[in-house]
Write a protein that holds these residues in place. Structure first.
Motif, PDB file in Angstrom:
ATOM      1  N   VAL A  49       5.612  -9.130   3.334  1.00 26.89           N
ATOM      2  CA  VAL A  49       6.449  -8.782   2.193  1.00 26.89           C
ATOM      3  C   VAL A  49       6.926 -10.081   1.557  1.00 26.89           C
ATOM      4  CG1 VAL A  49       7.180  -6.531   3.021  1.00 26.89           C
ATOM      5  CG2 VAL A  49       8.511  -8.520   3.657  1.00 26.89           C
ATOM      6  N   PHE A  50       6.870 -10.132   0.228  1.00 28.49           N
ATOM      7  CA  PHE A  50       7.355 -11.272  -0.536  1.00 28.49           C
ATOM      8  C   PHE A  50       8.537 -10.798  -1.371  1.00 28.49           C
ATOM      9  CE2 PHE A  50       2.925 -12.102   0.319  1.00 28.49           C
ATOM     10  CZ  PHE A  50       2.879 -13.459   0.621  1.00 28.49           C
ATOM     11  N   PHE A  51       9.535 -11.664  -1.519  1.00 29.22           N
ATOM     12  CA  PHE A  51      10.730 -11.264  -2.262  1.00 29.22           C
ATOM     13  C   PHE A  51      11.535 -12.490  -2.638  1.00 29.22           C
ATOM     14  CE2 PHE A  51      11.449 -11.153   2.265  1.00 29.22           C
ATOM     15  CZ  PHE A  51      12.640 -11.818   2.455  1.00 29.22           C
ATOM     16  N   CYS A  92       8.392 -12.149   4.750  1.00 26.04           N
ATOM     17  CA  CYS A  92       8.574 -11.580   6.079  1.00 26.04           C
ATOM     18  C   CYS A  92       7.301 -10.812   6.417  1.00 26.04           C
ATOM     19  CB  CYS A  92       9.770 -10.629   6.116  1.00 26.04           C
ATOM     20  SG  CYS A  92      11.399 -11.397   6.256  1.00 26.04           S
ATOM     21  N   SER A  93       7.342 -10.074   7.507  1.00 25.50           N
ATOM     22  CA  SER A  93       6.232  -9.224   7.919  1.00 25.50           C
ATOM     23  C   SER A  93       6.672  -7.768   7.866  1.00 25.50           C
ATOM     24  CB  SER A  93       5.767  -9.600   9.332  1.00 25.50           C
ATOM     25  OG  SER A  93       5.436 -10.980   9.401  1.00 25.50           O
ATOM     26  N   ALA A  94       5.716  -6.840   7.867  1.00 28.72           N
ATOM     27  CA  ALA A  94       6.045  -5.420   7.751  1.00 28.72           C
ATOM     28  C   ALA A  94       4.815  -4.593   8.097  1.00 28.72           C
ATOM     29  CB  ALA A  94       6.531  -5.084   6.345  1.00 28.72           C
ATOM     30  N   SER A  95       4.977  -3.259   8.094  1.00 26.64           N
ATOM     31  CA  SER A  95       3.849  -2.372   8.364  1.00 26.64           C
ATOM     32  C   SER A  95       4.005  -1.057   7.628  1.00 26.64           C
ATOM     33  CB  SER A  95       3.728  -2.075   9.863  1.00 26.64           C
ATOM     34  OG  SER A  95       2.656  -1.171  10.122  1.00 26.64           O
ATOM     35  N   SER A  96       2.885  -0.514   7.204  1.00 31.75           N
ATOM     36  CA  SER A  96       2.854   0.860   6.705  1.00 31.75           C
ATOM     37  C   SER A  96       3.124   1.791   7.874  1.00 31.75           C
ATOM     38  CB  SER A  96       1.470   1.155   6.110  1.00 31.75           C
ATOM     39  OG  SER A  96       1.301   2.540   5.882  1.00 31.75           O
ATOM     40  N   VAL A  97       3.961   2.804   7.634  1.00 32.70           N
ATOM     41  CA  VAL A  97       4.256   3.802   8.664  1.00 32.70           C
ATOM     42  C   VAL A  97       4.051   5.176   8.030  1.00 32.70           C
ATOM     43  CG1 VAL A  97       6.730   3.766   8.123  1.00 32.70           C
ATOM     44  CG2 VAL A  97       5.980   4.569  10.356  1.00 32.70           C
ATOM     45  N   HIS A  98       3.559   6.109   8.814  1.00 33.18           N
ATOM     46  CA  HIS A  98       3.156   7.407   8.281  1.00 33.18           C
ATOM     47  C   HIS A  98       4.311   8.161   7.621  1.00 33.18           C
ATOM     48  CE1 HIS A  98       1.240  11.186   7.692  1.00 33.18           C
ATOM     49  NE2 HIS A  98       1.979  11.814   8.599  1.00 33.18           N
ATOM     50  N   PHE A 117       4.881  -5.541  -0.931  1.00 35.76           N
ATOM     51  CA  PHE A 117       4.200  -5.508   0.374  1.00 35.76           C
ATOM     52  C   PHE A 117       2.702  -5.656   0.150  1.00 35.76           C
ATOM     53  CE2 PHE A 117       2.091  -2.743   3.681  1.00 35.76           C
ATOM     54  CZ  PHE A 117       2.242  -3.640   4.732  1.00 35.76           C
ATOM     55  N   ILE A 118       2.084  -6.554   0.922  1.00 32.11           N
ATOM     56  CA  ILE A 118       0.639  -6.778   0.842  1.00 32.11           C
ATOM     57  C   ILE A 118       0.039  -6.570   2.225  1.00 32.11           C
ATOM     58  CG2 ILE A 118      -1.205  -8.374   0.219  1.00 32.11           C
ATOM     59  CD1 ILE A 118       0.757  -9.832  -1.569  1.00 32.11           C
ATOM     60  N   PRO A 119      -0.575  -5.397   2.485  1.00 27.34           N
ATOM     61  CA  PRO A 119      -1.169  -5.152   3.802  1.00 27.34           C
ATOM     62  C   PRO A 119      -2.380  -6.051   4.033  1.00 27.34           C
ATOM     63  CG  PRO A 119      -1.759  -3.400   2.277  1.00 27.34           C
ATOM     64  CD  PRO A 119      -0.754  -4.259   1.561  1.00 27.34           C
TER      65      PRO A 119
END
Length: 381
Positions: free
Chosen positions: A128-130, A139-145, A173-175
């Motif tokens: 994630v960029f902001f 930071c880091s992140a994830s797609s969640v259902h 967010f860039i997966p």
């Protein structure tokens, strides 16, 4: 034991609610880029060239002699407040006491498999960029259902600035991010932020998690004329066009969700670390995703960040930039899917040798589930 924090942590105000109807007790929802005009501003900010150079935005490590992960310098110790679990109302129903996990959706078979440390990396994970003020972070992140395939899980401090009491700006967010700025599965602009009330008010790291609903994604493709010749601007630079990539989950899948699983679990942790260790050595570049594996986490607390019920992942040397990356239990490397049961929040130099050897997450309990569940019900397209 030495630790550090990714972004700001200090007293703040709870911002305005995203919708006219208030969220259930214990949950704060805040607008990010909801209007077409605000969405376009974010799209215009993160140009292809800016994304290619974004690897230089590694957050600075906070000088600290106490505990804990994150990046940039903290602005103060959060005000003490007794943590209050999120309450359910007729909009958000409490889960069945026997239910502590919800299935995810595996990535499409067409998604490229990337392997490191003998594990297939989940394409749901990305950066994630902001911005906060004039400074850019990642930071880091994830797609969640979710029902609408549009939810991203990350750390609270990667989406909300406690000092100002507002969401961060220009959040995307860039997966499956790669260091060359490629965005094969799209760029997803934040629509609405969902966090726990206690974190919004005080920055208590027992609640350092966030669930962001996102718009349809887009990617930048080189623009060409009718003859297939690349278009150039007046300065001779490549021109790009925006291409819709649809819903996030249709592109990369979405991890399942697990809560109330206890403090001792086997898990993988993923993220994009980049910052220095306490001794200023830099083991990571932030250009590629890395992973850690533990057979057994355990409970930890650190008063500096108001963390009373954290979960420690020993043997993982993540640094700044990894914040918000997922902890996945029962992860299947072949299907690249598991259950989200934590996020990278605080990192630790456990033996005082100047290098990080641990990372912690807030404990995912019913309060966490209620914030997540509320976020999954928001349609953004």
């Amino acid at each position: 034991m030495t630790a550090s924090v990714f972004l700001s942590a200090g007293p703040g105000l709870v911002g305005a609610l995203a919708d006219s109807a208030p969220a259930p007790a214990g949950i704060t929802t805040l607008p990010m880029a909801q209007s077409d005009a605000d969405l376009q501003k974010v799209v215009d900010w993160w140009t292809p060239d800016r994304l290619k150079n974004a690897s230089g935005y590694a957050p600075k490590t906070a000088a600290s002699s106490v505990t804990g992960t994150a990046s940039a310098s903290p602005s103060g110790t959060p005000t003490t407040l007794t943590p209050a679990a999120a309450a359910a109302d007729n909009t958000t129903k409490a889960p069945n006491s026997k239910t502590t996990a919800l299935l995810g959706v595996a990535p499409p078979k067409t998604v490229k498999t990337v392997r490191t440390k003998n594990v297939n990396l989940p394409p749901t994970v990305g950066k994630v960029f902001f911005r906060i003020g004039t400074t850019e972070y990642w930071c880091s992140a994830s797609s969640v259902h979710s029902k609408y395939g549009n939810v991203v899980a990350t750390a609270g401090h990667c989406a909300y600035d406690v000092k100002s009491g507002k969401p961060v700006e220009s959040w995307v967010f860039i997966p499956s991010y790669t260091g060359n700025g490629a965005t094969p599965y799209g760029i997803y602009v934040g629509h609405t932020l969902h966090i726990n009330d206690t974190y919004a008010a005080t920055g208590d790291y027992d609640f350092d998690y966030a669930f962001v609903t996102v718009h349809h994604g887009y990617r930048w493709d080189p623009d060409k004329d009718v003859n297939g010749v690349p278009k150039k601007d007046a300065k001779g630079q490549q021109m790009y066009r925006s291409v819709d990539t649809g819903r996030l989950e249709n592109q990369v899948g979405g991890q399942g969700f697990a809560w109330n699983r206890g403090y001792v679990v086997a898990a993988y942790a993923f993220g994009y670390p980049a910052g220095p260790n306490p001794d200023l050595s830099r083991p990571y570049t932030g250009l590629t995703m890395v992973s850690c594996l533990t057979r057994a986490t355990k409970k930890i607390s650190t008063p500096k960040w108001e963390l009373d019920n954290g979960v420690l992942f020993s043997g993982c040397g993540f640094t700044a930039g990894a914040s918000g990356g997922p902890w996945l239990i029962k992860y299947s490397p072949s299907r690249r899917i598991g259950y989200l049961n934590g996020v990278n929040s605080l990192t630790y130099d456990l033996d005082g040798d100047g290098r990080n050897e641990g990372v912690s997450s807030p404990y995912f309990n019913t309060a966490t589930y209620l914030v997540y569940s509320y976020a999954t019900r928001q349609k953004t397209d």
